[in-house]
Design a protein around this motif. Structure first.
Motif, mmCIF file in Angstrom:
data_model
loop_
_atom_site.group_PDB
_atom_site.id
_atom_site.type_symbol
_atom_site.label_atom_id
_atom_site.label_comp_id
_atom_site.label_asym_id
_atom_site.label_seq_id
_atom_site.Cartn_x
_atom_site.Cartn_y
_atom_site.Cartn_z
ATOM 1 N N THR A 1 1.936 9.117 -0.778
ATOM 2 C CA THR A 1 1.439 7.782 -1.106
ATOM 3 C C THR A 1 -0.059 7.676 -0.877
ATOM 4 N N ASP B 1 6.626 0.664 10.184
ATOM 5 C CA ASP B 1 7.186 -0.324 9.262
ATOM 6 C C ASP B 1 7.342 0.355 7.911
ATOM 7 N N GLY B 2 8.440 0.124 7.241
ATOM 8 C CA GLY B 2 8.689 0.766 5.955
ATOM 9 C C GLY B 2 7.750 0.370 4.848
ATOM 10 N N SER B 3 6.949 -0.680 5.066
ATOM 11 C CA SER B 3 6.052 -1.129 4.000
ATOM 12 C C SER B 3 4.653 -0.524 4.086
ATOM 13 N N THR C 1 1.476 1.407 3.416
ATOM 14 C CA THR C 1 1.009 1.925 2.130
ATOM 15 C C THR C 1 -0.258 2.757 2.216
ATOM 16 N N ASP D 1 -0.941 -1.904 5.623
ATOM 17 C CA ASP D 1 -0.441 -2.477 4.380
ATOM 18 C C ASP D 1 -1.233 -3.758 4.156
ATOM 19 N N SER D 2 -0.812 -4.593 3.258
ATOM 20 C CA SER D 2 -1.585 -5.790 2.936
ATOM 21 C C SER D 2 -1.487 -6.875 4.002
ATOM 22 N N GLU D 3 -0.615 -6.692 4.991
ATOM 23 C CA GLU D 3 -0.437 -7.722 6.014
ATOM 24 C C GLU D 3 -0.689 -7.254 7.444
ATOM 25 N N THR E 1 -6.088 -5.561 8.221
ATOM 26 C CA THR E 1 -5.222 -5.119 7.149
ATOM 27 C C THR E 1 -5.916 -4.001 6.367
#
Length: 113
Positions: free
Chosen positions: A30, A70-72, A74, A88-90, A107
Motif C-alpha cells: 500500500t 488499526d485496519g484502516s 493507509t 490514515d485520514s483520521e 493525520t
C-alpha cells in the motif's frame, strides 16, 4: 512484491539498472518508505486482508513483520534516525517498544525529503 533498482542518468538518457527483488512474500504493498540506506519499510500484506508493517533489509534476507494498530492504516513514514509512523485520514501512530502509540491531532504523517 517490492523491487529495488538504481536509477542511472547519463546526459539525457535515464535507465533503471540492477533491479533486485526484496525478500519476503509480499503480494500487495500500500505504501513504503526508506528507514535508512538499506532498510525499506512497507505497509502491505501477504494475501491476508489486514495489512502489516514489514521491515526489509536490502541485500539480506532479513524481514521483520509487525501488526498495525488499526485496519484502516493507509500510509507509512520512515526516515534515518526517526521513528516509523503510520497513519490514515483520521489518526496516526508512532512505533514504541512493543506496539504502536497513538499521536493526538496528527493525520497522514510524512517526513521531509
Amino acid at each position: 512484491e517490492p523491487w529495488v533498482a538504481r536509477v542511472e542518468r547519463d546526459g539525457t538518457t535515464v535507465r533503471v539498472a540492477a533491479p533486485i527483488r526484496l525478500p519476503g512474500g509480499l503480494t500487495q504493498a500500500t505504501d513504503l518508505a526508506w528507514a535508512d540506506a538499506g532498510t525499506l519499510v512497507v505497509l502491505g500484506s501477504e494475501g491476508e486482508p489486514m495489512p502489516r508493517v514489514y521491515s526489509l533489509s536490502v541485500g539480506a534476507s532479513r524481514v521483520r513483520a509487525s501488526s498495525v494498530p488499526d485496519g484502516s492504516v493507509t500510509s507509512v513514514a520512515a526516515a534515518p534516525g526517526f521513528l516509523t509512523l503510520l497513519g490514515d485520514s483520521e489518526s496516526s501512530w508512532r512505533a514504541s517498544v512493543s506496539s504502536w502509540a497513538e499521536l493526538s491531532g496528527v493525520t497522514a504523517p510524512v517526513y521531509p525529503g
